[in-house]
Design an enzyme around this catalytic site. Structure first.
Site, PDB file in Angstrom:
ATOM      1  N   GLU A  16       2.207 -11.917   5.197  1.00  0.00           N
ATOM      2  CA  GLU A  16       1.134 -11.298   5.993  1.00  0.00           C
ATOM      3  C   GLU A  16       1.533 -11.498   7.448  1.00  0.00           C
ATOM      4  OE1 GLU A  16      -1.438  -9.517   5.356  1.00  0.00           O
ATOM      5  OE2 GLU A  16      -2.319 -10.048   3.405  1.00  0.00           O
ATOM      6  N   HIS A  62       3.013  -7.172   4.379  1.00  0.00           N
ATOM      7  CA  HIS A  62       1.641  -6.738   4.641  1.00  0.00           C
ATOM      8  C   HIS A  62       1.236  -7.146   6.046  1.00  0.00           C
ATOM      9  CE1 HIS A  62       0.166  -5.674   0.474  1.00  0.00           C
ATOM     10  NE2 HIS A  62       1.314  -6.283   0.189  1.00  0.00           N
ATOM     11  N   HIS A 111       0.825  -1.205   0.000  1.00  0.00           N
ATOM     12  CA  HIS A 111       0.000   0.000   0.000  1.00  0.00           C
ATOM     13  C   HIS A 111       0.871   1.272   0.000  1.00  0.00           C
ATOM     14  CE1 HIS A 111      -2.923  -3.130   0.749  1.00  0.00           C
ATOM     15  NE2 HIS A 111      -2.179  -3.516   1.762  1.00  0.00           N
ATOM     16  N   GLU A 116      -2.020   0.088   8.037  1.00  0.00           N
ATOM     17  CA  GLU A 116      -1.135  -0.953   7.502  1.00  0.00           C
ATOM     18  C   GLU A 116       0.008  -0.345   6.694  1.00  0.00           C
ATOM     19  OE1 GLU A 116      -3.069  -3.676   4.860  1.00  0.00           O
ATOM     20  OE2 GLU A 116      -1.211  -4.755   4.397  1.00  0.00           O
TER      21      GLU A 116
HETATM   22 ZN    ZN Z   1      -1.942  -5.343   2.657  1.00  0.00          ZN
END
Ligand code: ZN
Length: 276
Positions: A239, A163, A70, A108
Protein backbone atom coordinates in the site's frame (compact mmCIF):
# COMPACT_ATOMS: atom_id res chain seq x y z
CA UNK A 1 -21.73 -0.90 -3.54
CA UNK A 2 -18.87 0.80 -5.23
CA UNK A 3 -18.92 3.62 -2.72
CA UNK A 4 -18.31 1.15 0.07
CA UNK A 5 -15.07 0.29 -1.64
CA UNK A 6 -13.70 3.80 -1.61
CA UNK A 7 -11.85 3.19 1.60
CA UNK A 8 -9.47 1.33 -0.64
CA UNK A 9 -7.98 -1.99 0.16
CA UNK A 10 -7.20 -1.27 3.78
CA UNK A 11 -9.37 -2.17 6.69
CA UNK A 12 -8.60 -3.37 10.15
CA UNK A 13 -5.18 -4.92 10.29
CA UNK A 14 -4.35 -7.80 12.58
CA UNK A 15 -2.00 -7.62 15.52
CA UNK A 16 1.38 -5.95 15.37
CA UNK A 17 3.98 -7.81 13.35
CA UNK A 18 6.64 -9.84 15.03
CA UNK A 19 10.06 -8.38 15.22
CA UNK A 20 12.50 -9.72 12.74
CA UNK A 21 16.19 -10.16 12.72
CA UNK A 22 18.25 -9.00 9.83
CA UNK A 23 19.68 -11.76 7.80
CA UNK A 24 23.37 -12.09 8.23
CA UNK A 25 25.38 -12.13 5.09
CA UNK A 26 28.11 -14.68 5.28
CA UNK A 27 31.18 -13.85 3.29
CA UNK A 28 33.81 -16.51 3.15
CA UNK A 29 37.26 -15.70 2.01
CA UNK A 30 39.87 -18.26 1.15
CA UNK A 31 43.18 -17.23 2.58
CA UNK A 32 46.54 -18.82 2.97
CA UNK A 33 49.64 -17.95 4.92
CA UNK A 34 53.00 -17.74 3.28
CA UNK A 35 55.74 -19.94 4.71
CA UNK A 36 58.61 -18.41 6.54
CA UNK A 37 59.29 -17.45 10.08
CA UNK A 38 58.20 -14.19 11.53
CA UNK A 39 55.93 -13.03 8.74
CA UNK A 40 52.45 -14.19 7.97
CA UNK A 41 50.82 -12.56 5.03
CA UNK A 42 47.33 -13.34 3.83
CA UNK A 43 47.07 -13.99 0.13
CA UNK A 44 43.81 -14.72 -1.63
CA UNK A 45 43.75 -18.11 -3.27
CA UNK A 46 42.14 -18.39 -6.67
CA UNK A 47 39.20 -20.76 -6.94
CA UNK A 48 40.21 -24.34 -7.55
CA UNK A 49 37.13 -25.19 -9.58
CA UNK A 50 37.00 -24.52 -13.27
CA UNK A 51 35.93 -20.99 -14.11
CA UNK A 52 32.55 -20.52 -15.76
CA UNK A 53 32.65 -20.90 -19.50
CA UNK A 54 30.23 -20.05 -22.21
CA UNK A 55 28.98 -23.62 -22.04
CA UNK A 56 28.15 -23.40 -18.33
CA UNK A 57 24.37 -23.58 -17.93
CA UNK A 58 22.98 -20.33 -16.62
CA UNK A 59 20.32 -20.29 -13.93
CA UNK A 60 16.97 -19.35 -15.42
CA UNK A 61 15.91 -15.78 -14.70
CA UNK A 62 13.71 -15.44 -11.63
CA UNK A 63 10.02 -14.95 -12.30
CA UNK A 64 8.29 -12.10 -10.48
CA UNK A 65 4.55 -11.56 -10.61
CA UNK A 66 3.36 -7.96 -10.39
CA UNK A 67 -0.28 -7.50 -9.46
CA UNK A 68 -1.55 -3.97 -10.11
CA UNK A 69 -4.64 -3.53 -7.93
CA UNK A 70 -8.16 -3.24 -9.37
CA UNK A 71 -8.83 -2.48 -13.07
CA UNK A 72 -10.13 0.37 -15.19
CA UNK A 73 -13.51 -1.11 -16.09
CA UNK A 74 -14.36 -2.59 -12.68
CA UNK A 75 -16.69 0.27 -11.71
CA UNK A 76 -18.78 -0.23 -14.85
CA UNK A 77 -19.25 -3.96 -14.17
CA UNK A 78 -20.54 -4.26 -10.59
CA UNK A 79 -22.17 -7.65 -11.12
CA UNK A 80 -18.89 -9.18 -12.21
CA UNK A 81 -16.67 -7.62 -9.57
CA UNK A 82 -19.12 -8.13 -6.68
CA UNK A 83 -19.39 -11.84 -7.38
CA UNK A 84 -18.16 -13.78 -4.32
CA UNK A 85 -15.02 -15.84 -4.82
CA UNK A 86 -12.89 -17.96 -2.46
CA UNK A 87 -10.64 -15.77 -0.32
CA UNK A 88 -8.89 -18.34 1.86
CA UNK A 89 -9.45 -19.31 5.50
CA UNK A 90 -12.89 -20.63 4.50
CA UNK A 91 -14.14 -17.20 3.54
CA UNK A 92 -15.41 -15.57 0.39
CA UNK A 93 -14.89 -12.01 -0.80
CA UNK A 94 -15.98 -9.91 -3.73
CA UNK A 95 -14.15 -10.84 -6.93
CA UNK A 96 -12.52 -7.42 -6.98
CA UNK A 97 -13.22 -3.79 -6.08
CA UNK A 98 -13.11 -0.45 -7.80
CA UNK A 99 -10.29 0.88 -5.63
CA UNK A 100 -10.03 4.43 -4.39
CA UNK A 101 -8.96 7.77 -5.92
CA UNK A 102 -7.37 11.08 -5.04
CA UNK A 103 -9.69 13.93 -4.12
CA UNK A 104 -9.04 15.28 -7.61
CA UNK A 105 -10.24 12.02 -9.14
CA UNK A 106 -7.02 10.26 -10.14
CA UNK A 107 -8.00 6.62 -9.73
CA UNK A 108 -6.07 3.96 -7.87
CA UNK A 109 -6.34 1.50 -10.78
CA UNK A 110 -4.53 3.95 -13.07
CA UNK A 111 -1.87 4.57 -10.43
CA UNK A 112 -1.24 0.89 -9.77
CA UNK A 113 -1.09 0.09 -13.47
CA UNK A 114 1.38 2.86 -14.22
CA UNK A 115 3.63 1.96 -11.29
CA UNK A 116 3.50 -1.75 -12.19
CA UNK A 117 4.59 -1.02 -15.76
CA UNK A 118 7.48 1.07 -14.47
CA UNK A 119 8.49 -1.69 -12.03
CA UNK A 120 8.23 -4.25 -14.83
CA UNK A 121 10.57 -2.24 -17.03
CA UNK A 122 13.10 -1.83 -14.22
CA UNK A 123 13.02 -5.56 -13.41
CA UNK A 124 13.21 -6.64 -17.04
CA UNK A 125 16.28 -4.44 -17.49
CA UNK A 126 17.83 -6.40 -14.62
CA UNK A 127 17.18 -9.81 -16.12
CA UNK A 128 14.00 -10.65 -14.23
CA UNK A 129 11.09 -12.31 -16.02
CA UNK A 130 7.92 -10.42 -15.15
CA UNK A 131 4.32 -11.63 -15.29
CA UNK A 132 1.52 -9.09 -14.86
CA UNK A 133 -1.86 -10.20 -13.53
CA UNK A 134 -3.68 -7.96 -16.01
CA UNK A 135 -2.64 -6.90 -19.52
CA UNK A 136 -3.86 -3.29 -19.43
CA UNK A 137 -5.94 -0.81 -17.44
CA UNK A 138 -9.13 -1.19 -19.46
CA UNK A 139 -10.52 -4.51 -18.33
CA UNK A 140 -12.55 -6.10 -15.53
CA UNK A 141 -10.89 -8.00 -12.72
CA UNK A 142 -9.32 -10.50 -12.63
CA UNK A 143 -10.81 -11.75 -9.37
CA UNK A 144 -8.53 -11.97 -6.35
CA UNK A 145 -8.45 -15.78 -6.47
CA UNK A 146 -7.38 -15.68 -10.11
CA UNK A 147 -4.66 -13.15 -9.33
CA UNK A 148 -3.29 -15.50 -6.68
CA UNK A 149 -3.48 -18.42 -9.11
CA UNK A 150 -1.38 -16.51 -11.65
CA UNK A 151 1.37 -16.19 -9.06
CA UNK A 152 1.11 -19.84 -8.09
CA UNK A 153 1.05 -21.16 -11.66
CA UNK A 154 4.10 -19.11 -12.67
CA UNK A 155 6.19 -20.45 -9.81
CA UNK A 156 7.05 -16.87 -8.92
CA UNK A 157 10.05 -16.13 -6.73
CA UNK A 158 8.03 -13.18 -5.46
CA UNK A 159 4.49 -11.86 -5.91
CA UNK A 160 3.98 -8.16 -5.31
CA UNK A 161 0.55 -6.55 -5.36
CA UNK A 162 0.57 -2.78 -5.77
CA UNK A 163 -2.13 -0.59 -4.24
CA UNK A 164 -2.75 2.79 -2.69
CA UNK A 165 -5.10 3.42 0.18
CA UNK A 166 -8.02 5.81 0.62
CA UNK A 167 -8.21 6.76 4.29
CA UNK A 168 -10.70 9.53 4.93
CA UNK A 169 -8.26 10.90 7.52
CA UNK A 170 -6.40 13.18 5.17
CA UNK A 171 -3.49 13.58 7.57
CA UNK A 172 -2.91 9.80 7.48
CA UNK A 173 0.01 8.95 5.21
CA UNK A 174 2.90 6.63 4.53
CA UNK A 175 3.32 3.18 3.04
CA UNK A 176 2.84 -0.23 4.59
CA UNK A 177 3.51 -3.78 3.45
CA UNK A 178 0.78 -6.36 4.11
CA UNK A 179 1.49 -10.09 4.31
CA UNK A 180 -0.59 -13.13 5.19
CA UNK A 181 -0.65 -13.95 8.91
CA UNK A 182 -0.95 -16.41 10.45
CA UNK A 183 0.67 -18.17 7.49
CA UNK A 184 -1.32 -20.88 5.74
CA UNK A 185 1.65 -22.57 4.05
CA UNK A 186 5.42 -22.54 4.07
CA UNK A 187 5.75 -19.73 1.51
CA UNK A 188 3.54 -17.47 3.61
CA UNK A 189 5.89 -17.94 6.57
CA UNK A 190 9.49 -16.85 6.63
CA UNK A 191 9.80 -16.22 2.86
CA UNK A 192 6.85 -13.81 2.75
CA UNK A 193 7.98 -12.06 5.92
CA UNK A 194 11.48 -11.71 4.47
CA UNK A 195 10.01 -10.23 1.29
CA UNK A 196 7.91 -7.82 3.38
CA UNK A 197 10.80 -6.65 5.52
CA UNK A 198 13.14 -6.36 2.54
CA UNK A 199 10.55 -4.27 0.70
CA UNK A 200 9.90 -2.13 3.79
CA UNK A 201 13.61 -1.51 4.29
CA UNK A 202 14.20 -0.60 0.65
CA UNK A 203 11.23 1.78 0.47
CA UNK A 204 12.35 3.44 3.68
CA UNK A 205 15.87 3.73 2.26
CA UNK A 206 14.33 5.57 -0.70
CA UNK A 207 13.05 8.19 1.72
CA UNK A 208 9.43 7.07 1.78
CA UNK A 209 7.73 7.32 5.18
CA UNK A 210 6.11 4.30 6.83
CA UNK A 211 2.40 4.43 7.57
CA UNK A 212 1.16 6.66 10.35
CA UNK A 213 -2.18 4.85 10.58
CA UNK A 214 -1.96 1.14 9.67
CA UNK A 215 0.33 -1.59 10.91
CA UNK A 216 3.53 -1.14 12.83
CA UNK A 217 6.86 0.02 11.48
CA UNK A 218 5.61 -0.26 7.91
CA UNK A 219 4.43 -3.87 8.24
CA UNK A 220 0.85 -5.11 8.49
CA UNK A 221 0.05 -8.81 9.07
CA UNK A 222 -3.38 -9.59 7.63
CA UNK A 223 -5.69 -12.60 7.59
CA UNK A 224 -8.38 -11.08 5.38
CA UNK A 225 -6.73 -10.41 2.02
CA UNK A 226 -7.74 -13.11 -0.45
CA UNK A 227 -4.82 -12.69 -2.80
CA UNK A 228 -2.34 -13.20 0.05
CA UNK A 229 -4.32 -16.00 1.72
CA UNK A 230 -4.44 -17.99 -1.51
CA UNK A 231 -0.81 -17.49 -2.46
CA UNK A 232 1.53 -20.44 -2.44
CA UNK A 233 4.48 -18.20 -3.29
CA UNK A 234 6.16 -15.46 -1.21
CA UNK A 235 3.64 -12.63 -1.59
CA UNK A 236 3.14 -9.14 -0.22
CA UNK A 237 0.78 -6.25 -0.88
CA UNK A 238 2.35 -2.80 -1.04
CA UNK A 239 0.00 0.00 0.00
CA UNK A 240 2.03 2.92 -1.31
CA UNK A 241 0.24 5.52 0.79
CA UNK A 242 -3.00 7.45 1.20
CA UNK A 243 -4.49 8.88 -1.99
CA UNK A 244 -6.57 11.28 0.19
CA UNK A 245 -3.46 12.84 1.70
CA UNK A 246 -2.61 15.98 -0.31
CA UNK A 247 1.15 15.42 -0.39
CA UNK A 248 0.92 11.77 -1.37
CA UNK A 249 -1.84 12.50 -3.88
CA UNK A 250 0.48 14.98 -5.56
CA UNK A 251 3.28 12.40 -5.70
CA UNK A 252 0.98 9.65 -7.00
CA UNK A 253 -0.42 11.98 -9.67
CA UNK A 254 2.95 12.90 -11.17
CA UNK A 255 5.05 10.68 -13.45
CA UNK A 256 8.15 11.59 -11.45
CA UNK A 257 6.46 10.58 -8.22
CA UNK A 258 5.30 7.27 -9.66
CA UNK A 259 8.80 6.59 -10.94
CA UNK A 260 10.15 7.11 -7.43
CA UNK A 261 7.73 4.54 -6.02
CA UNK A 262 8.51 2.16 -8.88
CA UNK A 263 12.25 2.43 -8.29
CA UNK A 264 11.81 1.75 -4.57
CA UNK A 265 9.55 -1.26 -5.20
CA UNK A 266 11.81 -2.67 -7.92
CA UNK A 267 14.77 -2.22 -5.58
CA UNK A 268 12.96 -4.17 -2.90
CA UNK A 269 12.15 -6.99 -5.30
CA UNK A 270 15.70 -7.18 -6.63
CA UNK A 271 17.12 -7.22 -3.11
CA UNK A 272 14.86 -10.16 -2.30
CA UNK A 273 15.29 -12.26 -5.44
CA UNK A 274 18.98 -11.49 -5.85
CA UNK A 275 20.47 -10.92 -2.39
CA UNK A 276 24.09 -9.88 -2.49
ZN1 ZN B 1 -6.39 -1.15 -3.72
Amino acid sequence: MALSLLSGCGGAPAAAPPSTTAEATRVSQRMTASPGPGTVSAVPVPPTSNPPSSTTPQAPPPVVVLDPGHNGANAAHPDEINRPVPAGRGRTKACNTTGTATNAGYPEHAFTWDVAVRVRDLLTANGVQVVLTRPDDNGVGPCVDRRAAIGNESGAAAVVSIHADGSTDQSAHGFHIAYSAPPLNEAQGEPALALATTMRDRMRLAGLPTSTYIGSDGLSPRDDLGGLNLSERPAVLVECGNMRNPDEAAAFSSPEGRQSYAEAIAGGILSYVRPR
